[in-house]
Design an enzyme around this catalytic site. Structure first.
Site, short mmCIF file in Angstrom:
data_model
loop_
_atom_site.label_atom_id
_atom_site.label_comp_id
_atom_site.label_asym_id
_atom_site.label_seq_id
_atom_site.Cartn_x
_atom_site.Cartn_y
_atom_site.Cartn_z
N GLU A 438 0.84 -1.21 0.00
CA GLU A 438 0.00 0.00 0.00
C GLU A 438 0.87 1.26 0.00
O GLU A 438 1.63 1.49 0.95
CB GLU A 438 -0.90 -0.01 1.24
CG GLU A 438 -1.68 1.28 1.45
CD GLU A 438 -2.35 1.35 2.81
OE1 GLU A 438 -2.89 2.43 3.14
OE2 GLU A 438 -2.32 0.35 3.56
N ASP A 512 -1.21 -1.09 5.64
CA ASP A 512 -1.14 -0.47 6.96
C ASP A 512 -2.15 -1.12 7.92
O ASP A 512 -3.16 -1.70 7.49
CB ASP A 512 -1.44 1.03 6.87
CG ASP A 512 -0.33 1.80 6.16
OD1 ASP A 512 0.77 1.24 6.03
OD2 ASP A 512 -0.58 2.95 5.74
N ASP A 514 -4.35 0.20 9.74
CA ASP A 514 -5.45 1.12 10.06
C ASP A 514 -6.67 0.75 9.22
O ASP A 514 -6.67 -0.24 8.48
CB ASP A 514 -5.03 2.58 9.84
CG ASP A 514 -4.58 2.85 8.40
OD1 ASP A 514 -4.78 1.97 7.52
OD2 ASP A 514 -4.03 3.93 8.15
N ASP A 516 -8.04 2.23 6.58
CA ASP A 516 -7.79 2.28 5.14
C ASP A 516 -7.01 1.06 4.67
O ASP A 516 -7.28 0.48 3.62
CB ASP A 516 -7.04 3.56 4.76
CG ASP A 516 -7.96 4.77 4.70
OD1 ASP A 516 -9.19 4.57 4.64
OD2 ASP A 516 -7.45 5.91 4.73
#
Length: 651
Positions: A438, A512, A514, A516
């Site tokens: 990402e 990541d 998180d 997203d």
């Protein structure tokens, strides 16, 4: 309207003399405990649950023979399993050529069973007499109670060895078999049965055998499910779409049933508003994941019959010069194909692909005949199906042009992948890894930190298209998806996709920790599940597990993958009297320098990878449709139900 021929499909209920002499002995079980994976696939969670399926299959076979309508499965408080039925009961008489009870032979000798005697079982789904003896051999202890001939008989075994002869312990007006076994801790490191896993298989069996009631109970926590589906596989198909929040586009579900030359056929299907094909095939209740001749026969007949009808009734005008293919007629199709075959021939040891050529002819002929009859009587349904197929054909033509562009770029030259793919130097696919990363920042760190010999890096810019809501042609307009397809080298779509052409032994998704990052990972998994499922099924897709924290004290660094590990690291430093503890929370991969990323996430000797698999294709289909489909309410309910299980969430 249901297309049925009840005269052909009713099973004969003539009593059969099923006794000790029907039991045929083929071989011993001396090496079962030394080579358990040869018999149950593995000694992990899948193999553990397979033990239950083998015993249940014997009870189902009694139902197929017309002698059982009830199965009870219990996960007991001590972790053992009980399976009970109301069948004829395993024969207990002495078999003359061995001098042993037929029950003891069934439970201790591989290949000893009634499945080979076609007077006892016309069709069966067990491992040809292997099941009970293998389960017994791999159990710490096993007890079998048989109700038969007005009496109750009992025998106990420990690691496959009888502790005493079969003995009569009481009287009973019932008949049936009750088996209780405890998996052996010397074989299975994890003996924790999962209620949900077993319940899913029991539900599936109840759909496939509409006269059967199956109850499963977990005495550890009180969970209980009862399955009985009068509608059989027709209800199965309807529920598959409902649970996946797909809307049927026709009011009538198509059901075909018949029998020829001892082969019984049941097929149910309907069309929905999705762009995916969801077809599940079974032979004698065994899920044939790889299909086979029964599925080939259905697909060929479906295409030919609908094409002939469309041509005859001039319904292809809007298709212009396009020739509708099987792909087009299978878009948005949900189907269950179930056949009961007297002498099934499976390809390979896993029994996931049927090889009987005569079965294809039987299925193809039956579908041609009965589907033709149905659509002649229901022209409105036929028109809706053909209009959907025409739309699929038009999209397919657009996709073909996009695929041609992708294929021309498959050499991975600078034009096709301008600076994106940092490839590895080794050419052997099995030794190579592709990290799909990402963002450019993390991609930069990964490129610097990797081992260039065998690790390739492909950074993604933003989120890829949600393929759950798009046809193939729209998907191929997405730059990031085209880049992935070209890098992998497998091609895409029916006729082009080939797992053997995969350029990497491992595809590792690194995003990541998180919200997203989780979304991007889910988008990627949706893409692989819908369009490259063969890669997932081959065990080639993995999820990287970067740490969430770096706990530092002086020159000592400790990485932590969750809050618990972070707290343990802090306590460890404090117990040593150390102060000035610094905690760094990694909100993104880009916050790690190349050395840290290599050390924690990319070094094969120290990293942790999660392998992505498909234990239950139906459940996976439902989850992807729920999370990535158009319907908001089912997604909200799913999130609310499962929110308490979320870990490592960063908002």
């Amino acid at each position: 309207m249901e297309l049925t021929d009840t005269k052909e499909t009713k099973q004969a209920s003539v009593a059969v003399d099923y006794g000790a002499e029907n039991i045929q002995v083929l071989s011993g079980i001396e090496h079962v405990r030394k080579r358990p994976a040869m018999y149950i696939g593995d000694v992990g969670i899948r193999g553990l649950h397979h033990l239950v399926y083998e015993i249940v299959d014997n009870s189902v076979d009694e139902a197929l023979a017309g002698y059982n309508d009830y199965i009870y499965v219990s996960i007991n408080a001590d972790g053992s399993i009980t399976v009970q039925d109301r069948g004829r009961g395993i024969p207990v008489g002495i078999k003359k050529d061995t001098g042993k009870s037929a029950l003891e032979l069934v439970m201790t000798v591989i290949g000893a069973g009634g499945k080979f005697d076609k007077n006892s079982y016309k069709v069966s789904g067990g491992l040809h007499g292997v099941g009970a003896s293998v389960v017994n051999a791999l159990s710490e202890w096993c007890e079998v109670e048989v109700q038969r001939e007005g009496k109750i008989f009992f025998q106990r075994y420990e690691r496959g060895i009888p502790k005493a002869d079969v003995k009569e312990i009481g009287k009973s007006k019932q008949s049936g078999t009750r088996t209780t076994f405890m998996p052996d801790p010397l074989i299975f490191k994890n003996r924790e049965f999962r209620f949900e896993t077993l319940a899913e298989r029991m539900r599936e069996l109840a759909y496939l055998n509409r006269n059967l009631t199956i109850i499963i109970e977990d005495k550890r926590d009180g969970q209980r499910e009862e399955f009985h589906f009068k509608g059989g596989i027709a209800e199965f198909v309807s529920d598959l779409d409902k649970k996946a929040n797909r809307l049927a586009i026709t009011k009538k579900l198509i059901f075909i049933e018949g029998e020829k030359d001892g082969t019984m056929v049941e097929i149910a299907f309907q069309y929905n508003n999705s762009y995916q094909e969801n077809v599940f095939s079974y032979v004698n209740n065994i899920n044939t994941h790889e299909g086979g001749t029964h599925l080939t026969g259905f697909r060929k007949a479906l295409t030919r019959t609908l094409n002939n009808y469309a041509t005859k009734n001039e319904l292809l005008k809007s298709a212009k010069n396009l020739q509708l293919t099987g792909d087009d007629y299978r878009e948005g199709l949900t189907a269950v194909v179930s056949v009961k075959v007297p002498e099934p021939q499976f390809e390979g040891q896993t029994k996931t692909k049927l090889g009987n050529s005569e079965t294809q002819t039987i299925v193809e002929t039956m579908v041609n005949e009965k589907l033709s009859e149905f659509i002649e009587q229901n022209p409105g349904v036929a028109k809706i199906i053909i209009e959907k197929a025409i739309g699929a054909a038009q999209a397919r033509e657009a996709a073909r042009k996009a695929k041609e562009l992708t294929r021309r770029k498959s050499a991975l030259d600078s034009f096709s992948l301008p600076g994106k793919l940092a490839d590895c130097s080794i050419s052997d696919p099995e030794l190579c890894e592709l990290y799909i990363v990402e963002g450019d920042s993390a991609g930069g760190s990964a490129k610097q930190g990797r081992d260039r010999r065998f690790q390739a890096i492909l950074p993604l810019k933003g989120k890829i298209l949600n393929v759950e809501k798009a046809r193939l042609n729209k998907m191929l307009e997405n730059d990031e998806i085209r880049t992935i397809i070209t890098a992998l080298g497998t091609g895409i779509g029916e006729g082009d996709f080939d797992t053997e052409k995969l350029r990497y032994g491992k595809i590792i998704l690194m995003t990541d920790a998180d919200v997203d990052g989780s979304h991007i990972r889910t988008l990627l998994l949706t893409f692989f599940f819908r369009y490259m499922r063969g890669i997932v099924e081959a065990g080639k897709v993995f999820i990287a597990q970067p740490p969430l924290y770096l706990v530092k004290c002086g020159k000592e660094n400790v990485y932590a993958w969750d809050d618990e590990e972070r707290n343990e690291a802090i306590k460890r430093f404090e117990s040593k009297g150390k102060e000035n503890i610094v905690i760094q929370r990694y909100k993104g991969l880009g916050e790690m320098n190349p050395e840290q990323l290599w050390e924690t996430t990319m070094n094969p000797e120290t990293r942790t990878l999660l392998q992505v698999g498909i234990d239950n294709a139906m459940e996976a289909d439902k989850i992807f449709s729920t999370l990535m489909g158009d319907e908001v309410e089912p997604r909200r309910q799913f999130i609310e139900t499962h929110a308490r299980y979320v870990r490592r969430l960063d908002v």
